[in-house]
Design an enzyme around this catalytic site. Structure first.
Site, PDB file in Angstrom:
ATOM      1  N   ASP A   1     -94.463  56.894  46.854  1.00 44.64           N
ATOM      2  CA  ASP A   1     -95.812  56.753  47.391  1.00 44.64           C
ATOM      3  C   ASP A   1     -96.067  57.998  48.265  1.00 44.64           C
ATOM      4  O   ASP A   1     -95.117  58.685  48.676  1.00 44.64           O
ATOM      5  CB  ASP A   1     -95.816  55.474  48.235  1.00 44.64           C
ATOM      6  CG  ASP A   1     -97.104  55.278  48.980  1.00 44.64           C
ATOM      7  OD1 ASP A   1     -98.163  55.345  48.356  1.00 44.64           O
ATOM      8  OD2 ASP A   1     -97.034  55.073  50.203  1.00 44.64           O
ATOM      9  N   LEU A   2     -97.324  58.287  48.550  1.00 41.94           N
ATOM     10  CA  LEU A   2     -97.628  59.494  49.338  1.00 41.94           C
ATOM     11  C   LEU A   2     -97.788  59.154  50.831  1.00 41.94           C
ATOM     12  O   LEU A   2     -96.928  59.486  51.657  1.00 41.94           O
ATOM     13  CB  LEU A   2     -98.901  60.155  48.776  1.00 41.94           C
ATOM     14  CG  LEU A   2     -99.393  61.405  49.487  1.00 41.94           C
ATOM     15  CD1 LEU A   2     -98.374  62.542  49.417  1.00 41.94           C
ATOM     16  CD2 LEU A   2    -100.713  61.872  48.851  1.00 41.94           C
ATOM     17  N   ASP A   3     -98.902  58.480  51.120  1.00 37.05           N
ATOM     18  CA  ASP A   3     -99.210  58.179  52.515  1.00 37.05           C
ATOM     19  C   ASP A   3     -98.184  57.207  53.097  1.00 37.05           C
ATOM     20  O   ASP A   3     -98.021  56.103  52.592  1.00 37.05           O
ATOM     21  CB  ASP A   3    -100.620  57.571  52.571  1.00 37.05           C
ATOM     22  CG  ASP A   3    -100.951  56.973  53.912  1.00 37.05           C
ATOM     23  OD1 ASP A   3    -100.464  57.482  54.928  1.00 37.05           O
ATOM     24  OD2 ASP A   3    -101.707  55.981  53.953  1.00 37.05           O
TER      25      ASP A   3
ATOM     26  N   THR B   1    -100.444  60.216  56.626  1.00 32.33           N
ATOM     27  CA  THR B   1    -101.909  60.336  56.680  1.00 32.33           C
ATOM     28  C   THR B   1    -102.569  59.025  57.086  1.00 32.33           C
ATOM     29  O   THR B   1    -103.783  58.996  57.285  1.00 32.33           O
ATOM     30  CB  THR B   1    -102.470  60.797  55.310  1.00 32.33           C
ATOM     31  OG1 THR B   1    -101.709  60.181  54.275  1.00 32.33           O
ATOM     32  CG2 THR B   1    -102.396  62.297  55.152  1.00 32.33           C
TER      33      THR B   1
ATOM     34  N   LYS C   1    -103.398  49.661  54.202  1.00 31.42           N
ATOM     35  CA  LYS C   1    -102.409  50.621  53.701  1.00 31.42           C
ATOM     36  C   LYS C   1    -102.138  50.413  52.214  1.00 31.42           C
ATOM     37  O   LYS C   1    -101.875  49.297  51.780  1.00 31.42           O
ATOM     38  CB  LYS C   1    -101.094  50.496  54.473  1.00 31.42           C
ATOM     39  CG  LYS C   1    -101.142  51.160  55.827  1.00 31.42           C
ATOM     40  CD  LYS C   1     -99.760  51.197  56.449  1.00 31.42           C
ATOM     41  CE  LYS C   1     -99.830  51.730  57.859  1.00 31.42           C
ATOM     42  NZ  LYS C   1     -98.557  51.583  58.561  1.00 31.42           N
ATOM     43  N   GLY C   2    -102.168  51.510  51.458  1.00 33.87           N
ATOM     44  CA  GLY C   2    -101.801  51.474  50.044  1.00 33.87           C
ATOM     45  C   GLY C   2    -102.904  51.009  49.109  1.00 33.87           C
ATOM     46  O   GLY C   2    -102.788  51.179  47.912  1.00 33.87           O
TER      47      GLY C   2
ATOM     48  N   ARG D   1    -109.702  53.139  48.223  1.00 39.77           N
ATOM     49  CA  ARG D   1    -110.737  53.435  49.226  1.00 39.77           C
ATOM     50  C   ARG D   1    -111.789  52.330  49.289  1.00 39.77           C
ATOM     51  O   ARG D   1    -112.125  51.836  50.361  1.00 39.77           O
ATOM     52  CB  ARG D   1    -111.403  54.772  48.859  1.00 39.77           C
ATOM     53  CG  ARG D   1    -112.240  55.334  49.986  1.00 39.77           C
ATOM     54  CD  ARG D   1    -112.880  56.638  49.540  1.00 39.77           C
ATOM     55  NE  ARG D   1    -111.895  57.590  49.032  1.00 39.77           N
ATOM     56  CZ  ARG D   1    -112.200  58.689  48.348  1.00 39.77           C
ATOM     57  NH1 ARG D   1    -113.467  58.997  48.119  1.00 39.77           N
ATOM     58  NH2 ARG D   1    -111.243  59.501  47.916  1.00 39.77           N
TER      59      ARG D   1
ATOM     60  N   SER E   1     -99.564  57.514  43.933  1.00 37.34           N
ATOM     61  CA  SER E   1    -100.396  57.195  45.102  1.00 37.34           C
ATOM     62  C   SER E   1    -101.762  56.677  44.684  1.00 37.34           C
ATOM     63  O   SER E   1    -102.310  57.102  43.674  1.00 37.34           O
ATOM     64  CB  SER E   1    -100.573  58.463  45.946  1.00 37.34           C
ATOM     65  OG  SER E   1    -101.572  58.264  46.924  1.00 37.34           O
ATOM     66  N   ALA E   2    -102.315  55.794  45.519  1.00 39.53           N
ATOM     67  CA  ALA E   2    -103.674  55.304  45.284  1.00 39.53           C
ATOM     68  C   ALA E   2    -104.714  56.350  45.673  1.00 39.53           C
ATOM     69  O   ALA E   2    -105.885  56.235  45.321  1.00 39.53           O
ATOM     70  CB  ALA E   2    -103.899  54.040  46.117  1.00 39.53           C
ATOM     71  N   SER E   3    -104.293  57.381  46.370  1.00 45.43           N
ATOM     72  CA  SER E   3    -105.265  58.327  46.945  1.00 45.43           C
ATOM     73  C   SER E   3    -105.879  59.265  45.917  1.00 45.43           C
ATOM     74  O   SER E   3    -105.181  59.892  45.124  1.00 45.43           O
ATOM     75  CB  SER E   3    -104.601  59.157  48.039  1.00 45.43           C
ATOM     76  OG  SER E   3    -105.527  60.126  48.499  1.00 45.43           O
TER      77      SER E   3
ATOM     78  N   ASN F   1    -107.253  61.853  46.892  1.00 43.49           N
ATOM     79  CA  ASN F   1    -107.082  63.157  47.544  1.00 43.49           C
ATOM     80  C   ASN F   1    -105.658  63.689  47.400  1.00 43.49           C
ATOM     81  O   ASN F   1    -105.269  64.638  48.086  1.00 43.49           O
ATOM     82  CB  ASN F   1    -107.419  63.035  49.038  1.00 43.49           C
ATOM     83  CG  ASN F   1    -108.871  62.634  49.258  1.00 43.49           C
ATOM     84  OD1 ASN F   1    -109.784  63.291  48.789  1.00 43.49           O
ATOM     85  ND2 ASN F   1    -109.088  61.530  49.965  1.00 43.49           N
TER      86      ASN F   1
ATOM     87  N   LYS G   1    -103.027  49.385  43.666  1.00 45.30           N
ATOM     88  CA  LYS G   1    -101.916  48.545  44.119  1.00 45.30           C
ATOM     89  C   LYS G   1    -102.532  47.346  44.856  1.00 45.30           C
ATOM     90  O   LYS G   1    -103.531  47.534  45.537  1.00 45.30           O
ATOM     91  CB  LYS G   1    -101.012  49.322  45.085  1.00 45.30           C
ATOM     92  CG  LYS G   1    -100.394  50.575  44.484  1.00 45.30           C
ATOM     93  CD  LYS G   1     -99.742  51.444  45.575  1.00 45.30           C
ATOM     94  CE  LYS G   1     -99.353  52.802  45.051  1.00 45.30           C
ATOM     95  NZ  LYS G   1     -98.881  53.726  46.103  1.00 45.30           N
TER      96      LYS G   1
ATOM     97  N   GLU H   1     -91.865  53.000  49.099  1.00 43.26           N
ATOM     98  CA  GLU H   1     -93.194  52.555  49.536  1.00 43.26           C
ATOM     99  C   GLU H   1     -93.213  52.104  50.993  1.00 43.26           C
ATOM    100  O   GLU H   1     -92.243  51.516  51.462  1.00 43.26           O
ATOM    101  CB  GLU H   1     -93.603  51.330  48.701  1.00 43.26           C
ATOM    102  CG  GLU H   1     -94.604  51.567  47.616  1.00 43.26           C
ATOM    103  CD  GLU H   1     -96.013  51.922  48.102  1.00 43.26           C
ATOM    104  OE1 GLU H   1     -96.301  51.796  49.302  1.00 43.26           O
ATOM    105  OE2 GLU H   1     -96.810  52.354  47.262  1.00 43.26           O
ATOM    106  N   ASP H   2     -94.329  52.358  51.673  1.00 41.59           N
ATOM    107  CA  ASP H   2     -94.466  51.896  53.055  1.00 41.59           C
ATOM    108  C   ASP H   2     -95.409  50.700  53.175  1.00 41.59           C
ATOM    109  O   ASP H   2     -95.544  50.134  54.266  1.00 41.59           O
ATOM    110  CB  ASP H   2     -95.018  53.018  53.949  1.00 41.59           C
ATOM    111  CG  ASP H   2     -96.470  53.309  53.654  1.00 41.59           C
ATOM    112  OD1 ASP H   2     -96.799  53.462  52.460  1.00 41.59           O
ATOM    113  OD2 ASP H   2     -97.274  53.349  54.593  1.00 41.59           O
TER     114      ASP H   2
HETATM  115  P1  B16 Z   1    -108.209  57.960  49.319  1.00 42.66           P
HETATM  116  P2  B16 Z   1    -100.900  55.777  49.245  1.00 42.66           P
HETATM  117  C1  B16 Z   1    -103.374  55.200  49.999  1.00 42.66           C
HETATM  118  O1  B16 Z   1    -102.355  56.153  49.816  1.00 42.66           O
HETATM  119  C2  B16 Z   1    -103.529  54.896  51.475  1.00 42.66           C
HETATM  120  O2  B16 Z   1    -102.378  54.246  51.974  1.00 42.66           O
HETATM  121  C3  B16 Z   1    -104.722  53.987  51.678  1.00 42.66           C
HETATM  122  O3  B16 Z   1    -104.890  53.724  53.050  1.00 42.66           O
HETATM  123  C4  B16 Z   1    -105.955  54.662  51.080  1.00 42.66           C
HETATM  124  O4  B16 Z   1    -107.092  53.808  51.201  1.00 42.66           O
HETATM  125  C5  B16 Z   1    -105.698  54.980  49.618  1.00 42.66           C
HETATM  126  O5  B16 Z   1    -104.565  55.815  49.494  1.00 42.66           O
HETATM  127  C6  B16 Z   1    -106.873  55.705  48.988  1.00 42.66           C
HETATM  128  O6  B16 Z   1    -106.979  56.984  49.552  1.00 42.66           O
HETATM  129  O7  B16 Z   1    -109.360  57.459  50.133  1.00 42.66           O
HETATM  130  O8  B16 Z   1    -107.680  59.302  49.778  1.00 42.66           O
HETATM  131  O9  B16 Z   1    -108.525  57.961  47.834  1.00 42.66           O
HETATM  132  O10 B16 Z   1    -100.221  55.005  50.322  1.00 42.66           O
HETATM  133  O11 B16 Z   1    -101.079  55.003  47.945  1.00 42.66           O
HETATM  134  O12 B16 Z   1    -100.293  57.132  49.014  1.00 42.66           O
HETATM  135 MG    MG Z   2     -98.448  54.379  51.450  1.00 43.29          MG
END
Ligand code: B16
Ligand code: MG
Length: 219
Positions: free
Chosen positions: A8-10, A16, A44-45, A48, A115-117, A119, A146, A170-171
């Protein structure tokens, strides 16, 4: 035998989540309510838009806005979030991450970022580490967030490794649930009470090695 590690990233590679929290808190304040740190755990995870829905629920505004308004709010939050992300440097990679990834590569273990992000690419670039991963699956490629296992299943497919040979790092509670549903072992990073479904829980990756991983999760 462990064939691949999926990260996982964040909260695992970089912290972040504090930036997500500050940006959501600013939005909550504009909407007229306080967003407390303890409520941040639920976000978390998750994606958006799901995070926004949880935030509105926390603020007692669950059914107040239509989809267009929610989209606009999510974009505003992301703009604020990116202001923080742009300040990231290679020094922000969490302790222990780079030596552990190098050890995995030296031992020919597949390395994926899941990662779900949306970004993810920007964050990895700011940290200067995209090349440390064999495959990157993020919120732009996976339709389901997730705790759905899609992100980790796609990563394992791309690495050509069966789920039973993968370990997820994963966190977030939602991320550990995704690993369980994918049929993968997992290492939770953080609070064992929250991450109780993980195969094992550690504080962080500082000093973590393949030997320690094999001892915690014998595959
Ligand atoms: P974004 P991960 C997740 O990252 C974050 O934990 C979560 O808080 C965030 O809403 C999600 O990414 C989406 O991020 O707004 O940048 O698309 O933990 O899956 O690495
Ligand atoms: Mg995370």
């Amino acid at each position: 035998m462990i064939k691949a590690c999926l990260f996982d990233l964040d909260g695992v590679i970089v912290n972040t989540s504090q930036y997500h929290y500050l940006a959501w808190k600013r939005l909550a304040e504009e909407l007229g309510f306080d967003f407390k740190p303890q409520d941040n755990e639920r976000l978390k995870g998750v994606s958006r838009i799901k995070s926004l829905e949880l935030l509105l629920e926390i603020g007692g505004m669950k059914n107040k806005f239509d989809n267009e308004q929610k989209q606009a709010m999510a974009e505003t939050k992301n703009k604020w979030y990116l202001e923080y992300v742009n300040s990231l440097t290679p020094d922000d990679v969490l302790p222990g991450v780079i030596p552990f990834l190098r050890e995995l590569r030296n031992n020919r273990i597949g390395i994926a970022l899941g990662s779900a992000s949306k970004n993810t690419a920007l964050i990895l670039d700011r940290l200067g580490i995209p090349k440390l991963f064999d495959c990157i699956i993020d919120g732009n490629q996976a339709a389901k967030a997730k705790p759905d296992p899609e992100i980790f299943i796609l990563a394992a497919e791309k690495l050509n490794v069966p789920a039973a040979g993968c370990v997820v790092f994963e966190d977030a509670e939602a991320g550990i649930e995704a690993a369980v549903r994918a049929g993968m072992k997992s290492i939770g990073i953080g609070n064992p009470a929250i991450l109780h479904k993980a195969s094992a829980v550690i504080n962080n990756l500082e000093g973590f090695t393949l030997k320690k991983l094999n001892a915690l999760v014998p595959l």
